[in-house]
Design a protein around this motif. Structure first.
Motif, PDB file in Angstrom:
ATOM      1  N   VAL A   1       0.839  -1.202   0.000  1.00  0.00           N
ATOM      2  CA  VAL A   1       0.000   0.000   0.000  1.00  0.00           C
ATOM      3  C   VAL A   1       0.871   1.249   0.000  1.00  0.00           C
ATOM      4  O   VAL A   1       0.670   2.182  -0.785  1.00  0.00           O
ATOM      5  CB  VAL A   1      -0.946   0.008   1.215  1.00  0.00           C
ATOM      6  CG1 VAL A   1      -1.640   1.367   1.341  1.00  0.00           C
ATOM      7  CG2 VAL A   1      -1.995  -1.088   1.105  1.00  0.00           C
ATOM      8  N   LEU A   2       1.854   1.258   0.885  1.00  0.00           N
ATOM      9  CA  LEU A   2       2.738   2.421   1.000  1.00  0.00           C
ATOM     10  C   LEU A   2       3.549   2.626  -0.283  1.00  0.00           C
ATOM     11  O   LEU A   2       3.772   3.761  -0.724  1.00  0.00           O
ATOM     12  CB  LEU A   2       3.674   2.231   2.191  1.00  0.00           C
ATOM     13  CG  LEU A   2       2.981   2.174   3.560  1.00  0.00           C
ATOM     14  CD1 LEU A   2       3.943   1.650   4.622  1.00  0.00           C
ATOM     15  CD2 LEU A   2       2.451   3.540   3.948  1.00  0.00           C
ATOM     16  N   TYR A   3       3.986   1.516  -0.887  1.00  0.00           N
ATOM     17  CA  TYR A   3       4.740   1.611  -2.136  1.00  0.00           C
ATOM     18  C   TYR A   3       3.897   2.239  -3.240  1.00  0.00           C
ATOM     19  O   TYR A   3       4.370   3.110  -3.988  1.00  0.00           O
ATOM     20  CB  TYR A   3       5.222   0.224  -2.566  1.00  0.00           C
ATOM     21  CG  TYR A   3       5.660   0.160  -4.010  1.00  0.00           C
ATOM     22  CD1 TYR A   3       6.803   0.816  -4.440  1.00  0.00           C
ATOM     23  CD2 TYR A   3       4.918  -0.561  -4.953  1.00  0.00           C
ATOM     24  CE1 TYR A   3       7.204   0.767  -5.770  1.00  0.00           C
ATOM     25  CE2 TYR A   3       5.313  -0.620  -6.279  1.00  0.00           C
ATOM     26  CZ  TYR A   3       6.455   0.049  -6.679  1.00  0.00           C
ATOM     27  OH  TYR A   3       6.846   0.008  -8.002  1.00  0.00           O
TER      28      TYR A   3
ATOM     29  N   THR B   1      -4.890  -0.305  -5.310  1.00  0.00           N
ATOM     30  CA  THR B   1      -5.977   0.655  -5.440  1.00  0.00           C
ATOM     31  C   THR B   1      -6.004   1.632  -4.278  1.00  0.00           C
ATOM     32  O   THR B   1      -6.154   2.841  -4.467  1.00  0.00           O
ATOM     33  CB  THR B   1      -7.323  -0.092  -5.512  1.00  0.00           C
ATOM     34  OG1 THR B   1      -7.323  -0.934  -6.661  1.00  0.00           O
ATOM     35  CG2 THR B   1      -8.482   0.882  -5.604  1.00  0.00           C
ATOM     36  N   LEU B   2      -5.862   1.103  -3.064  1.00  0.00           N
ATOM     37  CA  LEU B   2      -5.874   1.959  -1.886  1.00  0.00           C
ATOM     38  C   LEU B   2      -4.703   2.941  -1.928  1.00  0.00           C
ATOM     39  O   LEU B   2      -4.867   4.141  -1.657  1.00  0.00           O
ATOM     40  CB  LEU B   2      -5.795   1.100  -0.622  1.00  0.00           C
ATOM     41  CG  LEU B   2      -5.909   1.835   0.723  1.00  0.00           C
ATOM     42  CD1 LEU B   2      -7.244   2.557   0.812  1.00  0.00           C
ATOM     43  CD2 LEU B   2      -5.748   0.835   1.873  1.00  0.00           C
TER      44      LEU B   2
ATOM     45  N   CYS C   1       7.744   5.832   0.638  1.00  0.00           N
ATOM     46  CA  CYS C   1       8.596   4.751   0.151  1.00  0.00           C
ATOM     47  C   CYS C   1       9.546   4.266   1.248  1.00  0.00           C
ATOM     48  O   CYS C   1       9.812   3.059   1.363  1.00  0.00           O
ATOM     49  CB  CYS C   1       9.393   5.240  -1.058  1.00  0.00           C
ATOM     50  SG  CYS C   1      10.139   3.921  -2.032  1.00  0.00           S
ATOM     51  N   LEU C   2      10.041   5.179   2.052  1.00  0.00           N
ATOM     52  CA  LEU C   2      10.913   4.809   3.160  1.00  0.00           C
ATOM     53  C   LEU C   2      10.188   3.913   4.159  1.00  0.00           C
ATOM     54  O   LEU C   2      10.707   2.872   4.588  1.00  0.00           O
ATOM     55  CB  LEU C   2      11.419   6.067   3.869  1.00  0.00           C
ATOM     56  CG  LEU C   2      12.260   5.848   5.131  1.00  0.00           C
ATOM     57  CD1 LEU C   2      13.541   5.080   4.797  1.00  0.00           C
ATOM     58  CD2 LEU C   2      12.593   7.188   5.783  1.00  0.00           C
ATOM     59  N   ILE C   3       8.971   4.279   4.508  1.00  0.00           N
ATOM     60  CA  ILE C   3       8.193   3.474   5.454  1.00  0.00           C
ATOM     61  C   ILE C   3       7.873   2.114   4.846  1.00  0.00           C
ATOM     62  O   ILE C   3       7.891   1.086   5.533  1.00  0.00           O
ATOM     63  CB  ILE C   3       6.900   4.210   5.861  1.00  0.00           C
ATOM     64  CG1 ILE C   3       7.240   5.546   6.520  1.00  0.00           C
ATOM     65  CG2 ILE C   3       6.076   3.356   6.826  1.00  0.00           C
ATOM     66  CD1 ILE C   3       6.035   6.436   6.757  1.00  0.00           C
ATOM     67  N   ALA C   4       7.586   2.077   3.528  1.00  0.00           N
ATOM     68  CA  ALA C   4       7.307   0.799   2.854  1.00  0.00           C
ATOM     69  C   ALA C   4       8.486  -0.151   2.987  1.00  0.00           C
ATOM     70  O   ALA C   4       8.313  -1.348   3.251  1.00  0.00           O
ATOM     71  CB  ALA C   4       6.997   1.051   1.377  1.00  0.00           C
ATOM     72  N   GLY C   5       9.691   0.375   2.804  1.00  0.00           N
ATOM     73  CA  GLY C   5      10.882  -0.460   2.937  1.00  0.00           C
ATOM     74  C   GLY C   5      11.060  -0.992   4.344  1.00  0.00           C
ATOM     75  O   GLY C   5      11.418  -2.164   4.542  1.00  0.00           O
ATOM     76  N   LEU C   6      10.812  -0.158   5.342  1.00  0.00           N
ATOM     77  CA  LEU C   6      10.947  -0.586   6.731  1.00  0.00           C
ATOM     78  C   LEU C   6       9.942  -1.682   7.073  1.00  0.00           C
ATOM     79  O   LEU C   6      10.266  -2.645   7.777  1.00  0.00           O
ATOM     80  CB  LEU C   6      10.767   0.613   7.665  1.00  0.00           C
ATOM     81  CG  LEU C   6      11.853   1.689   7.581  1.00  0.00           C
ATOM     82  CD1 LEU C   6      11.473   2.895   8.431  1.00  0.00           C
ATOM     83  CD2 LEU C   6      13.210   1.130   8.005  1.00  0.00           C
TER      84      LEU C   6
END
Length: 460
Positions: free
Chosen positions: A258-260, A395-396, A429-434
């Protein structure tokens, strides 16, 4: 049922051509909807018609942001329903192919009509018409793409096939997205004789015809019964959704995904603005820069394919998230410090190319691993629901991205708003990686390996 065949190169290529088709259509909407219906001052001064209500209308939101958000939310909620119907379909043609055959033409048609029907002289009427057209676009997209994606783990039944299949569809996805960026370049050729609006619509229609032909290739060229388990699932939709989201590894994947999609959609939506408003190029250069990113990215596909098989997918995907942060951050300062505009374009293209290669290939393969491991543990084949859930995360993320992009870019004057969108994309993107670093690749592949049907190696 009989022993199923492993997909050969010809089958994989036919399947990948289908990805090329729907990537063109999806790319047209993702990359140009906001650009067309919320034109910049530069575009308006060049003669572009303003069709819908502009500016912030409610709680920091724009009309195009609200309409787009509604469309993507509808897509997200309808995906599980279509996935359930696909998983449980009993047809001589299989569980996925019948949907793809019937949905391809309406999907292509609605892509064109999104830019054509909201063309009245009334702004209010156009607001309503755009809402209706976009809802129908997302319904037809889901009808084709949800069954299509469900075929990925069914055609890629070994680790090697899975990575190879993901590589092929990643190539055609980026080629399709790059083709979608051709809209203004091609429309510019037709504009002197047709005008800015008609030339844009004609170009979209031409690309939609190409996309339709591509989508029909796997729909009529692949015999699903030869390669996939076509036994219908008996699990009701509600239970299937609940079981899918109870999977711990899928929860981690979904959260990261979702974050990505928030970050990458903000970047792709903003690219025409970054190129024109921040770098100072003509809008036709949008295709040039995205094509450059794609071509450079393709150079890394072979190394990614090899490395994924040697060291596992997790390390590469996590690396890609963090490297993408650098590309987004650099984008936020484009056009400053006296650096020539072409230098900014080249730097962004190179920085984005590596993570594009990795994230274009491996997330689909990671999800296929999770879906297969779940099937081993539960004894149920619910691939459609896993990919519907992934579509929901996309989608989200895209919905939130559209709302954020239109609101941020409208709230801040001039180029500042566009710079802020790139900064926000960096943060997501940073949070997605974490989040993704919490995924347990070894556990998932261990479940698959325990069944004794796959030669896998895991690296945490």
């Amino acid at each position: 049922m009989g022993e199923k065949r492993l997909a050969n190169g010809a089958v994989i290529r036919k399947f990948a051509i289908g990805q090329l088709g729907w990537a063109i259509l999806s790319g047209i909407i993702s990359n140009w909807l906001v650009y067309y219906y919320m034109p910049s001052e530069t575009l308006v001064n060049q003669g572009m018609t303003v069709f819908i209500t502009q500016g912030i209308v409610f709680a920091g939101l724009t009309v195009i942001g609200i309409i787009t958000a509604c469309g993507r939310l509808l897509d997200g909620f309808i995906d599980p329903f279509i996935a359930s119907k696909s998983d449980s379909l009993a047809s001589p043609l299989g569980r996925r192919i019948p949907f793809m055959r019937k949905a391809a033409a309406p999907f292509a048609a609605m892509t064109v009509l999104v830019f054509v029907i909201p063309g009245t002289s009334s702004v209010v009427a156009n607001n309503v018409l755009l809402f209706v057209c976009l809802m129908l676009f997302y319904v037809t997209l889901s009808l084709y793409c949800t069954p299509f994606n469900a075929l990925i783990p069914e055609l890629g039944r070994t680790q090697e096939l899975r990575v190879n299949l993901s590589t092929y569809i990643s190539v055609t996805y980026f080629v399709g997205t790059a083709a979608a960026y051709l809209v203004t370049a091609l429309a510019g050729i037709l504009e002197p004789s047709l005008g800015p609006v008609t030339s844009f619509r004609v170009t979209v229609a031409m690309l939609a015809v190409v996309a339709l032909a591509c989508m029909l290739v796997p729909a009529f060229g692949i015999d699903e019964n030869l390669y996939a388990d076509t036994q219908p699932s008996s699990t009701p939709m509600g239970q299937s959704v609940a079981k899918t989201f109870k999977n711990r590894e899928f929860q981690i994947f979904e959260g990261s995904d979702v974050l990505y999609w928030v970050s990458i959609t903000m970047f792709q939506t903003g690219l025409p603005y970054y190129v024109t408003e921040l770098m100072g190029f003509d809008d036709s250069w949008t295709f040039v820069f995205f094509a450059a990113m794609t071509l450079i990215s393709l150079m890394f596909y072979a190394p990614v394919n090899v490395l994924a098989k040697r060291i596992g997918k997790k390390k590469l995907v996590a690396f890609a998230f963090f490297f993408f942060c650098l590309a987004f951050a650099v984008t936020s300062v484009c056009g400053q410090f006296g650096v020539p505009q072409i230098v900014w374009g080249v730097v962004v293209a190179f920085l984005a190319a590596v993570p594009m290669a990795i994230l274009g290939i491996l997330p689909q393969a990671v999800l296929a691993d999770i879906a297969e491991a779940d099937a081993v543990q539960t004894g149920e084949n619910r691939e459609g629901m896993f990919y519907a859930a992934r579509t929901f995360s996309m989608t989200l993320g895209q919905t939130l991205a559209m709302v954020l992009f239109t609101s941020i870019s409208s709230a801040a004057a001039g180029g500042l708003g566009y710079r802020l969108t790139a900064i926000v994309a960096t943060a997501f993107c940073l949070i997605a990686g974490l989040v993704f670093t919490r995924y347990h690749e070894g556990k998932v592949l261990g479940v698959i390996s325990a069944r004794g049907t796959d030669d896998v190696s895991a690296s945490e």
